[in-house]
Design a protein around this motif. Sequence first.
Motif, PDB file in Angstrom:
ATOM      1  N   GLU A 187     -93.240 -77.568  41.394  1.00 47.54           N
ATOM      2  CA  GLU A 187     -94.245 -78.405  42.048  1.00 47.54           C
ATOM      3  C   GLU A 187     -95.485 -77.595  42.405  1.00 47.54           C
ATOM      4  N   ALA A 188     -95.283 -76.381  42.920  1.00 43.97           N
ATOM      5  CA  ALA A 188     -96.416 -75.529  43.258  1.00 43.97           C
ATOM      6  C   ALA A 188     -97.211 -75.159  42.015  1.00 43.97           C
ATOM      7  N   ALA A 189     -96.511 -74.930  40.909  1.00 45.13           N
ATOM      8  CA  ALA A 189     -97.196 -74.621  39.649  1.00 45.13           C
ATOM      9  C   ALA A 189     -98.035 -75.804  39.180  1.00 45.13           C
ATOM     10  N   ARG A 190     -97.499 -77.016  39.332  1.00 44.25           N
ATOM     11  CA  ARG A 190     -98.268 -78.221  38.973  1.00 44.25           C
ATOM     12  C   ARG A 190     -99.548 -78.312  39.798  1.00 44.25           C
ATOM     13  N   ILE A 191     -99.421 -78.019  41.077  1.00 43.79           N
ATOM     14  CA  ILE A 191    -100.594 -78.053  41.959  1.00 43.79           C
ATOM     15  C   ILE A 191    -101.607 -76.994  41.516  1.00 43.79           C
ATOM     16  N   ALA A 192    -101.117 -75.813  41.184  1.00 45.15           N
ATOM     17  CA  ALA A 192    -102.000 -74.735  40.724  1.00 45.15           C
ATOM     18  C   ALA A 192    -102.753 -75.144  39.469  1.00 45.15           C
ATOM     19  N   GLU A 193    -102.057 -75.757  38.546  1.00 37.74           N
ATOM     20  CA  GLU A 193    -102.716 -76.207  37.317  1.00 37.74           C
ATOM     21  C   GLU A 193    -103.770 -77.256  37.635  1.00 37.74           C
ATOM     22  N   ALA A 206     -82.370 -58.565  41.438  1.00 36.80           N
ATOM     23  CA  ALA A 206     -80.907 -58.601  41.356  1.00 36.80           C
ATOM     24  C   ALA A 206     -80.383 -59.971  40.942  1.00 36.80           C
ATOM     25  N   GLU A 207     -81.290 -60.926  40.720  1.00 40.05           N
ATOM     26  CA  GLU A 207     -80.877 -62.288  40.371  1.00 40.05           C
ATOM     27  C   GLU A 207     -81.644 -62.802  39.150  1.00 40.05           C
ATOM     28  N   PRO A 208     -81.489 -62.152  38.015  1.00 45.51           N
ATOM     29  CA  PRO A 208     -82.258 -62.551  36.830  1.00 45.51           C
ATOM     30  C   PRO A 208     -81.972 -63.972  36.356  1.00 45.51           C
ATOM     31  N   ASP A 209     -80.742 -64.456  36.573  1.00 42.52           N
ATOM     32  CA  ASP A 209     -80.434 -65.828  36.144  1.00 42.52           C
ATOM     33  C   ASP A 209     -81.223 -66.844  36.972  1.00 42.52           C
ATOM     34  N   LEU A 210     -81.338 -66.591  38.269  1.00 42.55           N
ATOM     35  CA  LEU A 210     -82.112 -67.471  39.131  1.00 42.55           C
ATOM     36  C   LEU A 210     -83.594 -67.429  38.741  1.00 42.55           C
ATOM     37  N   VAL A 211     -84.105 -66.229  38.473  1.00 39.09           N
ATOM     38  CA  VAL A 211     -85.511 -66.115  38.056  1.00 39.09           C
ATOM     39  C   VAL A 211     -85.735 -66.862  36.744  1.00 39.09           C
ATOM     40  N   ALA A 212     -84.779 -66.755  35.834  1.00 45.50           N
ATOM     41  CA  ALA A 212     -84.886 -67.480  34.564  1.00 45.50           C
ATOM     42  C   ALA A 212     -84.950 -68.988  34.812  1.00 45.50           C
ATOM     43  N   ASP A 213     -84.141 -69.482  35.740  1.00 45.42           N
ATOM     44  CA  ASP A 213     -84.175 -70.907  36.081  1.00 45.42           C
ATOM     45  C   ASP A 213     -85.534 -71.296  36.667  1.00 45.42           C
ATOM     46  N   CYS A 214     -86.072 -70.433  37.519  1.00 43.58           N
ATOM     47  CA  CYS A 214     -87.380 -70.701  38.129  1.00 43.58           C
ATOM     48  C   CYS A 214     -88.467 -70.755  37.063  1.00 43.58           C
ATOM     49  N   VAL A 215     -88.460 -69.786  36.168  1.00 41.41           N
ATOM     50  CA  VAL A 215     -89.464 -69.734  35.098  1.00 41.41           C
ATOM     51  C   VAL A 215     -89.357 -70.957  34.194  1.00 41.41           C
ATOM     52  N   ALA A 216     -88.135 -71.320  33.846  1.00 39.36           N
ATOM     53  CA  ALA A 216     -87.942 -72.492  32.982  1.00 39.36           C
ATOM     54  C   ALA A 216     -88.485 -73.755  33.648  1.00 39.36           C
ATOM     55  N   ALA A 217     -88.219 -73.913  34.939  1.00 40.53           N
ATOM     56  CA  ALA A 217     -88.704 -75.096  35.657  1.00 40.53           C
ATOM     57  C   ALA A 217     -90.228 -75.107  35.729  1.00 40.53           C
ATOM     58  N   MET A 218     -90.818 -73.953  35.984  1.00 39.95           N
ATOM     59  CA  MET A 218     -92.279 -73.859  36.049  1.00 39.95           C
ATOM     60  C   MET A 218     -92.912 -74.151  34.696  1.00 39.95           C
ATOM     61  N   ARG A 219     -92.327 -73.606  33.649  1.00 38.78           N
ATOM     62  CA  ARG A 219     -92.876 -73.809  32.307  1.00 38.78           C
ATOM     63  C   ARG A 219     -92.778 -75.273  31.876  1.00 38.78           C
ATOM     64  N   ASN A 220     -91.720 -75.934  32.311  1.00 41.72           N
ATOM     65  CA  ASN A 220     -91.578 -77.354  31.983  1.00 41.72           C
ATOM     66  C   ASN A 220     -92.584 -78.218  32.737  1.00 41.72           C
ATOM     67  N   ALA A 221     -93.128 -77.668  33.829  1.00 40.03           N
ATOM     68  CA  ALA A 221     -94.019 -78.452  34.682  1.00 40.03           C
ATOM     69  C   ALA A 221     -95.488 -78.316  34.304  1.00 40.03           C
ATOM     70  N   VAL A 222     -95.856 -77.219  33.612  1.00 38.51           N
ATOM     71  CA  VAL A 222     -97.280 -76.942  33.369  1.00 38.51           C
ATOM     72  C   VAL A 222     -97.517 -76.482  31.937  1.00 38.51           C
ATOM     73  N   SER A 223     -98.778 -76.519  31.539  1.00 39.87           N
ATOM     74  CA  SER A 223     -99.149 -76.023  30.217  1.00 39.87           C
ATOM     75  C   SER A 223     -99.837 -74.664  30.288  1.00 39.87           C
ATOM     76  N   ILE A 224    -100.233 -74.222  31.502  1.00 37.88           N
ATOM     77  CA  ILE A 224    -100.828 -72.892  31.631  1.00 37.88           C
ATOM     78  C   ILE A 224     -99.722 -71.834  31.571  1.00 37.88           C
ATOM     79  N   PRO A 225    -100.068 -70.579  31.275  1.00 41.96           N
ATOM     80  CA  PRO A 225     -99.041 -69.532  31.206  1.00 41.96           C
ATOM     81  C   PRO A 225     -98.307 -69.346  32.535  1.00 41.96           C
ATOM     82  N   VAL A 226     -97.004 -69.115  32.441  1.00 37.85           N
ATOM     83  CA  VAL A 226     -96.166 -68.747  33.578  1.00 37.85           C
ATOM     84  C   VAL A 226     -95.699 -67.326  33.327  1.00 37.85           C
ATOM     85  N   THR A 227     -96.045 -66.418  34.237  1.00 38.13           N
ATOM     86  CA  THR A 227     -95.754 -65.000  34.037  1.00 38.13           C
ATOM     87  C   THR A 227     -94.986 -64.455  35.237  1.00 38.13           C
TER      88      THR A 227
END
Length: 328
Positions: free
Chosen positions: A77-83, A112-133
């Motif tokens: 949601e925050a990523a959508r707002i940023a876009e 220490a939680e790469p799986d959680l970060v991967a989930d966060c990145v995937a959710a952000m990428r699904n929400a926006v068209s700008i790069p997620v880094t």
Amino acid sequence: MQKMIDYRFSVAPMMDWTDRHCRAFHRVLSKRALLWTEMVTADAVIHGDRARLIGYDEREHPLVLQLGGSDPAKLAEAARIAEGFGYDEVNLNCGCPSDRVQSGAFGACLMAEPDLVADCVAAMRNAVSIPVTVKNRIAIDDLPARETLFTFIDKVSAAGCSVFTVHARKAWLKGLSPKENREIPPLDYGLVAELKAARPDLTIILNGGISTIDQCREHLGGFDGVMLGRAAYQTPDLLGHVDAELFGEGSIVEPGDAVRAYEPYIAARLAEGTNLHAMTRHMLGLFAGKPGARQWRRTLSELGVKKGAGLDVLRAALGSVEAAAPAG
């Protein structure tokens, strides 16, 4: 379609430093540097005063909003707002070692939680068209550096992140302050170079301990970009060399010319009620090492904080530097 961003040179996100006034000042020194906001939590973006927290001047582009958080839905949601605000990129903070960040379950502890970060990145990428880094450390505490870094990068890149800014130090969350974490853990550029060599398809930006244009140029031989933090802030004259010496564009921006170019921005903000010191505090190191530097700092520090201080203070400070400059 994602915007193409040139990652050769970035100014790091720094709490209480890289606010909108700082970024507007840095932009008059370099048109090409990639500028970053301070870290803002996803909750703050969603529920807070957005104009105050993530507002910016259009001249700041290209511009990255750095988010803090570990809840995929909130980060999306925050990523959508940023876009919607027009940011060129949104970045997830996985490197900040402060106690406040740890208590919020984000920042460097996410190494220490790469799986959680991967989930966060995937959710952000699904929400926006700008790069997620992602911006991260090489590891935390007693975790093995190489295994931690490679596992983290591989899992997060599998979720679709292709750009990583790597601070080439461990973060010690037990026993070191945030300030000590920027200085005491040893730099390991070699490990980050191994990562780039092993994952050539990824964009790897090197961060940590870089303080000169010559060092930037050297590291650009092995990495896709460099990021400077305190050096860019404390000696901003360095930024005046970036476009000409790292991008091969234009000429070096002299400090005095940068001050004059920043004046219209200052005038506009003063008219809105912003105090002068909120803007000039970011300029104190501009003439570091040059004749008149002490008087420049003194004038801005002593007079710039006074109620009603205006452009006359800035011009007086600049006049003192120019009067001290050697003739010829």
